[in-house]
Design an enzyme around this catalytic site. Structure first.
Site, mmCIF file in Angstrom:
data_model
loop_
_atom_site.group_PDB
_atom_site.id
_atom_site.type_symbol
_atom_site.label_atom_id
_atom_site.label_comp_id
_atom_site.label_asym_id
_atom_site.label_seq_id
_atom_site.Cartn_x
_atom_site.Cartn_y
_atom_site.Cartn_z
ATOM 1 N N GLU A 92 7.072 -1.716 8.415
ATOM 2 C CA GLU A 92 7.932 -0.668 8.224
ATOM 3 C C GLU A 92 7.480 0.596 8.983
ATOM 4 O O GLU A 92 6.069 0.691 9.050
ATOM 5 C CB GLU A 92 7.941 -0.305 6.926
ATOM 6 C CG GLU A 92 8.884 -1.537 6.253
ATOM 7 C CD GLU A 92 9.157 -1.302 4.485
ATOM 8 O OE1 GLU A 92 9.269 -0.159 4.174
ATOM 9 O OE2 GLU A 92 8.887 -2.228 3.652
ATOM 10 N N LYS A 102 6.033 4.144 9.227
ATOM 11 C CA LYS A 102 5.441 4.945 8.251
ATOM 12 C C LYS A 102 5.544 6.342 8.527
ATOM 13 O O LYS A 102 5.640 7.058 9.663
ATOM 14 C CB LYS A 102 3.758 4.881 8.299
ATOM 15 C CG LYS A 102 3.055 5.697 7.055
ATOM 16 C CD LYS A 102 1.624 5.558 7.345
ATOM 17 C CE LYS A 102 0.839 6.588 6.213
ATOM 18 N NZ LYS A 102 1.680 7.409 5.645
ATOM 19 N N ARG A 150 5.956 11.544 -0.421
ATOM 20 C CA ARG A 150 6.256 10.345 -0.970
ATOM 21 C C ARG A 150 7.189 10.819 -2.090
ATOM 22 O O ARG A 150 6.765 11.969 -2.882
ATOM 23 C CB ARG A 150 4.950 9.586 -1.412
ATOM 24 C CG ARG A 150 5.334 8.551 -2.219
ATOM 25 C CD ARG A 150 4.997 7.190 -1.347
ATOM 26 N NE ARG A 150 5.028 6.064 -2.281
ATOM 27 C CZ ARG A 150 3.911 5.199 -2.260
ATOM 28 N NH1 ARG A 150 3.088 5.509 -1.609
ATOM 29 N NH2 ARG A 150 4.186 3.975 -2.928
ATOM 30 N N GLU A 170 10.236 7.710 1.010
ATOM 31 C CA GLU A 170 9.457 8.836 1.607
ATOM 32 C C GLU A 170 10.375 9.947 2.036
ATOM 33 O O GLU A 170 11.677 9.713 2.529
ATOM 34 C CB GLU A 170 8.892 8.467 3.008
ATOM 35 C CG GLU A 170 7.763 9.293 3.596
ATOM 36 C CD GLU A 170 6.487 9.337 3.063
ATOM 37 O OE1 GLU A 170 6.204 8.207 2.135
ATOM 38 O OE2 GLU A 170 5.570 10.067 3.632
ATOM 39 N N GLU A 211 4.406 8.041 11.779
ATOM 40 C CA GLU A 211 2.737 8.144 11.839
ATOM 41 C C GLU A 211 2.222 6.659 12.439
ATOM 42 O O GLU A 211 1.051 6.602 12.594
ATOM 43 C CB GLU A 211 2.102 8.543 10.551
ATOM 44 C CG GLU A 211 2.262 10.036 10.260
ATOM 45 C CD GLU A 211 1.759 10.153 8.635
ATOM 46 O OE1 GLU A 211 0.813 10.987 8.890
ATOM 47 O OE2 GLU A 211 2.104 9.716 7.809
ATOM 48 N N LYS A 269 3.157 -4.794 5.028
ATOM 49 C CA LYS A 269 3.188 -5.421 3.403
ATOM 50 C C LYS A 269 3.477 -6.806 3.538
ATOM 51 O O LYS A 269 4.297 -7.329 4.330
ATOM 52 C CB LYS A 269 4.568 -4.787 2.743
ATOM 53 C CG LYS A 269 4.427 -3.164 2.506
ATOM 54 C CD LYS A 269 5.503 -2.725 2.117
ATOM 55 C CE LYS A 269 5.525 -1.235 2.338
ATOM 56 N NZ LYS A 269 6.811 -0.497 2.051
#
Lengths: 872, 267
Positions: free
Chosen positions: A522, A524, A529, A577, A676, A681
């Site tokens: 995914e 970032k 957060r 986020e 970024e 995961k």
């Protein structure tokens, strides 16, 4: 409450600390005196035996002095008619008193006591200037001083006295006597000072321990044992070893002693068992409320993070409180703090220069905790002064090591290496042992270990879902460990700890880690957060990564949220986020832009920075906790239950693949999309959101972690900040500058304090301290950055690696080159090495930095149109 | 039932203003003999002891001993609502958790009533023993106020030396030092202006000026101040409130140490 005598009004705040007698000598006034050659310092520093030894050791010296006196008397013609037995007698008497080694010191001093009281002695001394010079000495002790001046004025008619002379026997100042008593006392472990019957004829005190206790409110028979609490002792028994009894409040001293034991041990297992011992006693003897207070004090917290309670006590307030409580001067405390670096230790070693009318009653754990909460609640006008008052009231009631931990707690850092995980482990162990004890079961060896491990696992996983001791602890005590998960589980409205991600250096590392398991990549996002809790329709709260309540910061998100919820969503917990965005250009903005948003009291109308929510995980839905589900399932449920709206609420960009090229392309795509990097995961294996099992289940791939992508710069060290904590005595942070050959200036660019080993830090300190200059050179361009504690001449060039460049309103580096006004600073600069091959003029130039900044911007697709083309 | 009326209401104001810097929360003990208060500052360095005889009030009614826990700050706020020539009635009943302050103007045309909530303050009542002091200085209260104020410009603490020649106040700090000496004078025209020294033994003690400056806010209560010294004992600063009571401040002495030495040596 009846009051014994005014004598007990007086109690020095910080009596000498028995474990470290050598640590305090310079704070003990009596010891300071160069003139007290006999017995003075040992009186305070050691125990009785040591003192008598020292006294006798000084005998030859005394005899020498006596001879000298005689010699001088003989030489002096004018003094011949004066009976020289005055001095002789004095000296002889001194000798006589000093000689008997077996005499206990207190008696010895009492024997000395009459010396100046006797009017004859005084008179005869007036007659002889020489003898006067023998007995009086300039500034023996401040306490003595008074007595002395008095005698000088009254009896000696202010004889001029020069130099220091031996005065082995001083008029026993009550101060000395008290000090002496204090030390004696410590030997026999009685608290509070012994009343001075000798110099207080009206005292009605008797020398029984009860009467010595200056605080009338405590008269428990086991008062002596109160200061003897050893949570680290072997064969600890929760009831017998405790220094308090059931239904009586826990003395704060017990907790302070626990902290002390923890601090002096480095083994984690040992620390666990010490804390466990204390907690067992609390479980056995005290109320659940006291257990909660103990746990919070141990963690140095006032409540769960989302309540956002803060002490708001700065060093300034603590120093002021110390000044008020001890009567020491602010300057002296600051100077000492500079040397010691730990305000807790400074407070502990601060001897009180101000006496008290009356010693307050002992602190209890509950009282300390509630006082801390009161301090946190002070707001508004003169709240600082109120805090000072409260703290100084606490300080004067402190005994023993309590001061150290109280002050450290107030300053925000307990610094006893006690992590929350250790506290949870100890608590679980304590509860486990307590339950077994109560039910009469007993387990040994492997069985016990297994039980304890299960207990730890249960408590930790419950705490991760419901990080609120005020709910977990009462349930733990009422329902027991086994049933705990049934009563405490994920509850919308109470933020849980977020899953964190481990940094990785490259794709190969990622494959090594996940080992064939199916993975999801995914984007970032470069934002904040946000854990979004929908408690009930229309009732939403948003929490930060640290479980702080940020609901007030994002009214726009909350306002729009109902539109994004699926029809069947009544309550949920989303992990997401929040990213700032430019609505006109439809692109994401960096994190720094997000930080410019107001934090509190944001109203919908005045929002300048628009945001978009990127949801990536769902932890709870309609009364059901999903943390035990796999990521594949959570992600699927999330994507089915919410309705994304472009630019407002979207799901994170996801790609399920295990092909290296795909991931590489996806990674590059993420950078182009102003992200970024990637979050990796696992989908099925080890893919639950159970922080207690693995808090770093995810991996992150950021551009600056990739080898070669981070930029290194060569920067000049121009200043440094004093280190605190572990770095006390060294420099803790450094101010770095780049070179601008056009203006021949060093332009400050950033601070750094990371990347150093302890040895490097110390080495740099030793090198750099030789180059300290009192004021910055005129050719340092400083901008508005906070001034460092010391400035250096420009001598050293360091290689520094940074994650990113950003525009900065405070640092002047390359100002005007990339932006009309703002300079450029570095994000996450870290020290790599010293560039000994480079001179300061060879440092990275402003022009180069501007170039690096521009190329970074073009990578991320932001074209900075504002750069001054007209400038060059 | 408790009721006490003080004709000269401004006295209350003066009393509260003098103690409120020292004692934040205190219990006002009302008994048949009058109203008294005892309290310490948060650092337990200073103690206030106030007593007003029941004769001072008209009427004074106290059925049972009662303790009124009040915050000095709030009390001061309430009393600021009274005019100087108002009479002040304090009234409460045992069951009530309020205390009423009733201000009545001198011509009885205006009556204002303020109710203040009572607080639960745990404090220990300390017995202060009578003792013989080494030296007792009686002097004009405004003179003492002046000395404390002037010396606090120089340093944080004052050294007070009483000898048969007089009393000497010394203070020093980073900017310099100051010394004020008073000689006993019994011949002054006005009796209030005299300085009396009763000396049993010379004393030399050091005190924090911060507190002395709090105490001297009571200057308006009495023309004279009585300072009682005893080596190693608290200083007593006493103001006689006419013939109806007294306000005494006790201040524990300072122990001089290296710090004070450092600060006394000019930089």
């Amino acid at each position: 409450m009846s009051f014994v005598s005014i004598k007990s009004f007086f109690k020095p705040l910080a009596a000498l600390d028995p474990p470290q007698p050598s640590a305090s000598p310079d704070k003990v006034p009596v010891m300071e005196s160069p003139s007290l050659e006999l017995g003075a310092s040992p009186i305070l520093s050691g125990n009785v035996c040591k003192r008598s030894k020292e006294l006798s050791a000084d005998l030859p010296l005394l005899r020498g002095r006596k001879r000298k006196v005689r010699a001088r008397l003989l030489e002096s013609d004018s003094e011949e008619d004066i009976p020289d037995n005055t001095t002789d007698n004095v000296v002889d008497r001194k000798l006589a008193r000093v000689r008997p080694e077996h005499k206990p010191d207190s008696k010895l001093l009492e024997a000395k006591f009459d010396n100046f009281r006797s009017p004859d002695t005084n008179k005869s001394m007036v007659a002889s200037p020489i003898s006067a010079s023998v007995i009086s000495s300039p500034k023996i002790t401040p306490g003595l001083n008074g007595t002395f001046d008095k005698f000088e004025e009254n009896s000696l008619k202010r004889l001029k006295i020069s130099g220091t002379t031996v005065i082995p026997v001083t008029p026993t100042s009550p101060l000395i006597e008290r000090e002496l008593m204090d030390t004696c006392e410590q030997d026999i472990a009685i608290e509070s000072p012994v009343p001075k019957t000798k110099c207080n004829p009206i005292s009605k005190n008797t020398h029984t321990p009860e009467a010595k206790n200056s605080s009338p409110s405590i008269s428990h028979p086991h008062i002596v044992s109160k200061s003897n609490y050893y949570p680290d002792q072997r064969d600890y028994h929760p009831v017998d070893s405790a220094c308090w009894e059931t239904k009586t409040p826990i003395p704060y001293l017990a907790l302070a002693r626990t902290f002390q034991a923890v601090e002096s041990n480095s083994s984690r297992l040992r620390i666990q068992s010490i804390l466990c011992n204390y907690l067992r006693s609390v479980l056995a003897l005290s109320s659940p409320q006291e257990l909660i207070c103990s746990v919070y004090l141990t963690l140095n917290r006032l409540g769960p993070a989302w309540r956002g309670e803060e002490l708001g006590v700065g060093e300034g307030v603590l120093i002021r409180a110390l000044v008020q409580a001890t009567g020491r001067s602010q300057k002296a405390i600051k100077d000492e703090l500079y040397k010691v670096g730990d305000i807790g230790l400074v407070a502990e070693s601060s001897r009180c220069t101000q006496r008290m009318m009356f010693k307050p009653s002992a602190l209890t754990v509950e009282a300390v905790f509630s006082k801390l909460q009161e301090i946190a609640r002070f707001t508004g006008c003169s709240s600082q002064q109120k805090k000072v008052e409260k703290i100084s009231a606490l300080l004067v009631a402190c005994r023993d090591t309590e001061t150290r931990y109280l002050i450290r707690g107030l300053s925000g850092k307990l610094r006893i290496r006690l992590q929350e995980q250790t506290v949870l482990t100890s608590l679980a162990h304590a509860v486990c042992l307590h339950e077994m004890e109560r039910s009469g079961k007993c387990a040994k060896g492997e069985e016990l270990k297994e039980k304890m491990d299960t207990a730890v696992q249960t408590l930790k996983s419950v705490y991760c879902e419901l990080p609120d001791y005020e709910r977990v602890i009462p349930a733990l005590l009422e329902q027991g460990l086994e049933a705990l998960p049934k009563f405490c589980c994920l509850t919308p409205g109470i933020p849980l700890k977020p899953m964190l991600a481990q940094p990785t250096k490259g794709l190969s590392e990622i494959f090594k880690r996940v080992d064939q398991a199916a993975i999801s990549c995914e984007y970032k996002y470069d934002g904040e957060r946000a854990q979004i809790h929908v408690i009930a329709p229309g009732k939403v709260r948003i929490f930060s990564r640290n479980q702080e309540d940020m609901t007030d910061k994002f009214p726009d998100v909350i306002d729009r949220l109902p539109r994004h919820l699926g029809n069947n969503v009544a309550s949920c917990v989303l992990d997401s986020e929040v990213v700032a965005r430019d609505t006109e250009k439809n692109q994401k903005l960096p994190f720094q832009v997000l930080t410019t948003r107001k934090r509190k009291g944001v109203s919908l109308e005045e929002i300048k920075v628009q945001v978009c929510v990127y949801a990536f995980d769902l932890l709870y839905l309609n009364g059901e906790s999903l943390v035990h589900e796999s990521f594949r399932r959570r992600s699927k449920i999330m994507r089915n239950s919410f309705k994304p709206v472009d630019g407002e609420f979207v799901f994170s960009e996801q790609k399920i693949t295990s092909c290296t090229e795909d991931i590489q392309a996806f990674f590059e795509g993420s950078l182009k999309d102003q992200c970024e990097g990637l979050m990796i995961k696992t989908l099925d294996h080890n893919a639950t959101y159970e922080i207690s099992k693995r808090s770093f289940n995810w991996l992150k791939l950021k551009k600056d972690y990739l080898d070669g992508t981070g930029d290194t710069l060569d920067l000049v060290v121009v200043g440094a900040y004093q280190g605190t904590g572990k770095r006390t005595g060294n420099y803790g942070g450094f101010l770095l500058a780049c070179y601008d050959p056009d203006s021949e200036e060093y332009q400050v660019i950033c601070k750094t304090g990371t990347g150093f080993s302890d040895a490097q830090l110390e080495a740099q300190y030793n090198i750099l301290k030789q180059h300290v200059i009192p004021i910055p050179k005129p050719y340092y361009s400083l901008g508005t950055c906070p001034a460092p504690d010391v400035w250096f001449d420009s001598n050293y060039v360091w290689e520094v690696k940074a994650a990113d460049f950003s525009l900065s309103p405070i640092y002047p580096a390359a100002a005007g080159l990339a932006d009309r006004e703002r300079g450029i600073s570095l994000r996450f600069p870290r020290f790599i090495r010293v560039r000994e091959d480079k001179t300061p003029e060879d440092a990275t130039t402003s022009e180069q930095i501007a170039h690096m900044y521009r190329s970074q911007q073009s990578v991320s697709g932001i074209i900075t149109s504002t750069t001054g083309e007209d400038y060059y | 039932m408790f009721e006490a009326r003080l004709l000269n209401g401004s006295l209350w104001k003066k009393i509260i203003e003098s103690i409120k810097d020292v004692v934040e929360d205190a219990n006002w003990e009302c008994s048949g003999s009058g109203i008294s208060l005892q309290g310490m500052d948060s650092s337990h360095v200073a103690l206030v002891s106030l007593h007003l005889k029941s004769d001072a009030f008209d009427p004074y009614r106290c059925d049972r001993n009662i303790s009124l826990g009040l915050s000095s700050t709030n009390l001061s706020k309430i009393l600021k609502c009274s005019s100087n020539d108002d009479s002040v009635i304090i009234r409460t009943s045992e069951a009530s958790d309020n205390v009423s302050f009733i201000f009545e103007s001198s011509n009885s045309e205006k009556v204002s009533q303020f109710d203040l909530k009572l607080m639960n303050i745990d404090s220990e009542h300390l017995g202060i023993p009578d003792m013989e002091y080494d030296s007792i200085v009686k002097m004009p209260s405004n003179e003492f106020q002046r000395i404390c104020r002037d010396l606090s410009l120089l340093g944080e603490s004052v050294q007070i030396a009483c000898t048969k020649d007089g009393v000497q106040f010394t203070s020093s700090g980073s900017i310099g030092s100051g010394k004020i000496s008073l000689r006993p004078n019994i011949t002054a025209e006005n009796l209030d202006d005299t300085v009396n020294i009763e000396l049993n033994e010379a004393v030399l003690l050091t005190f924090a000026l911060r507190y002395l400056n709090f105490f001297t806010k009571a200057t308006s209560l009495a023309p004279r101040v009585i300072l009682s010294f005893k080596t190693e004992h608290p200083l007593v600063v006493e103001y006689q409130i006419q013939d109806i009571g007294y306000l005494k401040f006790y201040l524990a002495p300072k122990i001089e140490d290296d710090d004070t030495k450092q600060t006394t040596t000019p930089d």
